[in-house]
Enzyme design. Structure first.
Site, short mmCIF file in Angstrom:
data_model
loop_
_atom_site.label_atom_id
_atom_site.label_comp_id
_atom_site.label_asym_id
_atom_site.label_seq_id
_atom_site.Cartn_x
_atom_site.Cartn_y
_atom_site.Cartn_z
N GLY A 10 -11.70 4.14 1.12
CA GLY A 10 -10.37 3.59 0.83
C GLY A 10 -9.55 3.46 2.10
N ILE A 12 -6.69 5.12 3.29
CA ILE A 12 -6.42 6.34 4.07
C ILE A 12 -7.72 7.06 4.41
CG2 ILE A 12 -5.18 8.55 4.17
CD1 ILE A 12 -3.02 7.38 2.39
N ASP A 31 -17.61 7.59 -2.53
CA ASP A 31 -16.65 6.57 -2.95
C ASP A 31 -17.35 5.67 -3.97
OD1 ASP A 31 -13.92 5.25 -1.28
OD2 ASP A 31 -14.83 4.21 -2.98
N TYR A 153 0.86 7.69 -13.56
CA TYR A 153 0.29 8.05 -12.25
C TYR A 153 0.98 9.30 -11.70
CZ TYR A 153 -0.79 7.57 -7.26
OH TYR A 153 -1.18 7.79 -5.97
N LYS A 157 -0.86 12.96 -10.99
CA LYS A 157 -0.91 13.60 -9.67
C LYS A 157 -0.15 14.93 -9.68
CE LYS A 157 -2.83 12.24 -6.58
NZ LYS A 157 -4.29 12.32 -6.22
#
Ligand code: UDP
Length: 323
Positions: A10, A12, A31, A153, A157
């Site tokens: 991804g 980052i 991934d 979301y 998280k």
């Protein structure tokens, strides 16, 4: 050291892989290439210290082997991007909650140090009301209703954070929670909503730059190189264990100003258009008007100071998309 990066293809994660390989470490990436992309890591494929496992972090046997093999874990794999969350809420919730559960469970069984990537989304819309101050790690959060999809979301998280802290407190697992604010740079796709790559791509082809809402909402953008430096620094800092730590830049800009700046820096003929949130994300969408981190904790822990300013950040994205 051997280091596992979940979500290492991804945006980052791939920059983190670059940095760790540059430091001489051996890097294992898992991934599923959903929002990550092979092109982000193809330049690493020849490196004998780089290993890619194209699989989901929900595969326990695969993950168990990787966690066992590695000394440290950066857990970056998650469903991210406001557009993705609005369009595929089931995937968002399952990937984020079950994925982190898997990582923490296995890290605990092999006692591996783990850094969990969290997000400034967990603060919700706390900056909208009277309680408008910069966000410290202990600032109260304010979530919208469960009928407003965007907050799925943030809640997923936040649950990851609770679980990580519980593992630290109850099982003495060394965990660090990095609450990452809007981060920008090369390889970030505009596909899932992120504003800077979207604006830059449109500006480069003279298509309208589309601002959602009236553009007075603001964000603080961090360059990917600063974010990666923060993550690596936190992993190496014993004082960060068991803590939630903001990773961000305190310089704020309104989205309207951002649009003007991108237009100026690209020399674009683009018009700047304003559309209502409902048109962009569907009915009942809630945005946060401001989101700015307090970074005193990370400064104190590792002397972190963001180096790249907004113009520098935008320039790297322009260069990337021009190529
Ligand atoms: N935004 C916008 N145009 C776009 C994409 C985003 O005006 O093409 C706005 C969005 O509504 C938000 C801000 O830019 O107010 C940052 O959006 P992004 O999705 O990048 O990050 P987040 O909302 O998670 O901070």
């Amino acid at each position: 050291m051997k280091i596992l990066i979940t979500g290492g293809a991804g945006f980052i994660g791939s920059h983190l892989a670059d940095r760790l390989l540059g430091m001489g470490e051996e890097v294992f990436v898992i991934d599923d290439l959903s929002t990550g992309a092979l092109k982000n890591i193809e330049h690493l494929q020849e490196n004998p210290r780089f290993h890619l496992v194209a699989d989901t972090i929900l595969h326990e046997a695969v993950m168990n082997e990787l966690v066992f093999k590695c000394d440290q874990i950066y857990h970056m794999a998650a469903a991210v991007g406001v557009k993705l969350i609005m369009n595929r809420p089931v995937e968002t919730l399952e990937t984020n909650v079950k994925g982190t559960e898997m990582v923490l469970k296995l890290a605990n069984s092999h006692k591996r140090k783990v850094l969990i990537a969290s997000t400034s989304e967990v603060y919700g819309k706390v900056m909208d009301g009277h309680n408008c101050c910069v966000l410290t790690e202990d600032t109260d959060r304010l979530m919208g209703s469960t009928t407003k999809r965007r907050w799925a979301y943030a809640c997923s998280k936040a649950l990851d954070e609770f679980l990580a802290l519980a593992y630290y407190e109850e099982k003495k697992l060394p965990v660090i929670i990095a609450r990452i604010f809007n981060t920008v740079g090369p390889r970030q796709t505009g596909q899932y909503g992120m504003v800077v790559p979207n604006f830059v791509q449109k500006a480069l082809i003279d298509k309208p730059i589309v601002v959602y809402g009236d553009g007075t909402q603001s964000r603080s953008f961090t360059h990917i190189s600063d974010a990666v430096e923060a993550l690596v620094g936190l992993m190496a800092e014993p004082g960060a264990v068991g803590q939630v730590v903001n990773v961000g830049n305190t310089k704020e800009v309104s989205i309207k100003e951002l649009a003007l700046l991108v237009k100026e820096m690209t020399g674009s003929e683009s018009d700047i258009e304003y559309i209502p949130y409902e048109k962009a994300y569907g009915p009942g969408f809630e945005d946060m008007m401001r989101r700015c981190p307090d970074i005193a904790r990370i400064k104190e822990l590792i002397g972190f100071e963001p180096k790249v300013d907004l113009r520098g950040i935008i320039q790297t994205v322009i260069d990337y998309y021009k190529e």
